[in-house]
Design a protein around this motif. Structure first.
Motif, PDB file in Angstrom:
ATOM      1  N   GLY A  52      20.198  29.478  26.158  1.00 49.41           N
ATOM      2  CA  GLY A  52      20.080  30.769  26.817  1.00 49.41           C
ATOM      3  C   GLY A  52      21.413  31.407  27.134  1.00 49.41           C
ATOM      4  O   GLY A  52      22.482  30.944  26.727  1.00 49.41           O
ATOM      5  N   ILE A  53      21.321  32.485  27.890  1.00 48.00           N
ATOM      6  CA  ILE A  53      22.492  33.295  28.217  1.00 48.00           C
ATOM      7  C   ILE A  53      22.219  34.055  29.508  1.00 48.00           C
ATOM      8  O   ILE A  53      21.061  34.268  29.893  1.00 48.00           O
ATOM      9  N   HIS A  54      23.283  34.440  30.186  1.00 54.82           N
ATOM     10  CA  HIS A  54      23.182  35.411  31.271  1.00 54.82           C
ATOM     11  C   HIS A  54      23.591  36.758  30.702  1.00 54.82           C
ATOM     12  O   HIS A  54      24.700  36.904  30.169  1.00 54.82           O
ATOM     13  N   LEU A  55      22.726  37.726  30.783  1.00 53.34           N
ATOM     14  CA  LEU A  55      23.026  39.018  30.188  1.00 53.34           C
ATOM     15  C   LEU A  55      24.086  39.750  30.994  1.00 53.34           C
ATOM     16  O   LEU A  55      23.998  39.872  32.211  1.00 53.34           O
ATOM     17  N   ASN A  56      25.081  40.225  30.296  1.00 51.92           N
ATOM     18  CA  ASN A  56      26.163  40.986  30.894  1.00 51.92           C
ATOM     19  C   ASN A  56      25.916  42.457  30.605  1.00 51.92           C
ATOM     20  O   ASN A  56      25.984  42.889  29.465  1.00 51.92           O
ATOM     21  N   LYS A  57      25.613  43.222  31.639  1.00 55.75           N
ATOM     22  CA  LYS A  57      25.274  44.629  31.443  1.00 55.75           C
ATOM     23  C   LYS A  57      26.487  45.525  31.200  1.00 55.75           C
ATOM     24  O   LYS A  57      26.356  46.685  30.871  1.00 55.75           O
ATOM     25  N   LYS A  58      27.693  44.957  31.352  1.00 54.60           N
ATOM     26  CA  LYS A  58      28.890  45.759  31.103  1.00 54.60           C
ATOM     27  C   LYS A  58      29.088  45.937  29.601  1.00 54.60           C
ATOM     28  O   LYS A  58      28.729  45.091  28.806  1.00 54.60           O
ATOM     29  N   THR A  59      29.694  47.038  29.237  1.00 50.25           N
ATOM     30  CA  THR A  59      29.980  47.285  27.835  1.00 50.25           C
ATOM     31  C   THR A  59      31.342  46.722  27.461  1.00 50.25           C
ATOM     32  O   THR A  59      32.154  46.393  28.315  1.00 50.25           O
TER      33      THR A  59
END
Length: 387
Positions: A202-209
């Motif tokens: 899995g992953i932790h989603l990074n909302k930054k661009t």
């Protein structure tokens, strides 16, 4: 919330083959994230690990998660890793280790093995205890792929097969990283399909661009900014990553000496300090690719051997990096292939020259790969074992 055994919370013991602190590489990340996620569901989790300078004593992470180190002298892995045997093969040679953790084996409801190297501890587990096998790879296939010579391959794969078979056949539930691994373990060890569950990496989603790291890159490797395109590969110091880095350095970077900079990040970079190319930059510090997630950066994954799934794929995509990968490098992530440029090794140089872009709709597809979602599904598996 976690399942109850009588009036107390369910107790899970995770037997890890390495210290998971800090959690900076694929296997350590998986163990750490699942332990944290499951403990958040109300299950009492203890992770038992070999002693290491990173963690010399017992540590309570939160009310439901404890890290327990074992003062056992695992000397062979320290002395002989990759010379020529792998760490996981060497740590499987541990006479008497079961005596050090026998009280933990007795006091927990579910015993979970991370990988196959401690498979001989199966004999020390009481018949009424539930056993889970968290298969990061099909370890037998991994041992075959990673061996550095034919005689090492014969010796290590034979032992790994025996250990993995003993766990798989005793296990009440087996977690795999992909549907392909599920089928392979089922066929290899003749286990019932009903006890196999896919729990992907899995992953932790990074909302930054992307586009925020240019200053950090300039401070570390100022010459990198002279190139219009940057390609990044990350990985630990294992054979399939070394093969991929060797291909990038010898066959691709040398052909794109003016067009593209190549960043080799992670412990796999340590083996290539003697290269003489001005467009190859080595960063041996483990970690995600956030520092290099710039609009000029493309991720590359020229992996052609190994087993399990490649956590780096999720790391690249979560940081919104366009990705060029071999089809093998995307094993287990078939639903993500439409966001990736697939090509064989011969096509990497040409594809980098075109600098592929990232298609829209990625965030929605990645949601199923969040560690929170995966931990909830794994918790349901534990609950089903004690009903």
């Amino acid at each position: 919330m976690g399942s109850q055994t009588g009036k107390r919370p369910l107790k899970l013991l995770i037997i890890a083959p390495y210290c998971i602190v800090p959690a900076e590489t694929g296997g350590k990340i998986r163990v750490s994230e699942l332990a944290h996620g499951v403990s958040a569901q109300g299950i009492k989790v203890t992770v038992v690990m070999p002693i290491t300078p990173a963690l010399m004593s017992r540590r309570s992470v939160n009310e439901n998660l404890t890290l327990e180190v074992v003062p056992y002298p695992f000397l062979l892995p320290l002395l002989l890793t990759d010379k020529p045997f792998s760490y996981l093969y060497l740590i499987s040679l541990h006479p008497g280790y079961g005596l050090f953790i026998r009280n933990l084996l007795r006091s927990h409801d579910i015993i979970q093995f991370e990988g196959a190297c401690f498979g001989d501890l199966i004999r020390a587990i009481e018949p009424d205890k539930k056993v889970v096998y968290d298969a990061h790879n099909v370890e037998y296939d991994y041992a075959l792929a990673e061996a550095s010579s034919p005689w090492v391959r014969r010796l290590s794969s034979r032992r790994v097969y025996q250990l993995e078979r003993s766990i798989a056949q005793r296990a009440d539930s087996i977690l795999t990283c992909s549907h392909a691994d599920t089928q392979r373990i089922r066929d290899l060890y003749n286990v019932d399909h009903d006890k196999l569950t896919v729990a992907p990496n899995g992953i932790h989603l990074n909302k930054k661009t992307v586009g925020i790291a240019r200053t950090q890159v300039a401070e570390r490797f100022p010459g990198m900014l002279d190139f219009p395109v940057r390609a990044i590969f990350t990985g630990s110091d294992v054979e399939h990553n070394r093969v991929a880095v060797r291909f990038l350095v010898e066959s691709v970077a040398s052909q794109l000496s003016e067009q593209c900079a190549f960043i080799i990040k992670g412990q796999c970079a340590k083996r290539f300090q003697d290269h003489h190319l001005n467009n190859v930059f080595l960063d041996p510090i483990p970690g995600n690719v956030g520092t290099y997630a710039d609009i000029c950066t493309v991720a590359v994954n020229p992996v052609t051997q190994g087993s399990g799934t490649s956590l780096k794929v999720l790391d690249y995509l979560a940081h919104r990096l366009p990705l060029i990968s071999t089809p093998f490098g995307m094993r287990g992530f078939e639903d993500l292939e439409r966001f990736v440029t697939l090509c064989d090794l011969e096509g990497f140089t040409k594809t980098l020259n075109t600098k592929p872009s990232l298609l829209p709709g990625l965030d929605e597809t990645l949601e199923k790969y969040t560690w929170t979602s995966i931990a909830e599904s794994v918790s349901d598996v534990y609950q089903s074992l004690v009903v």
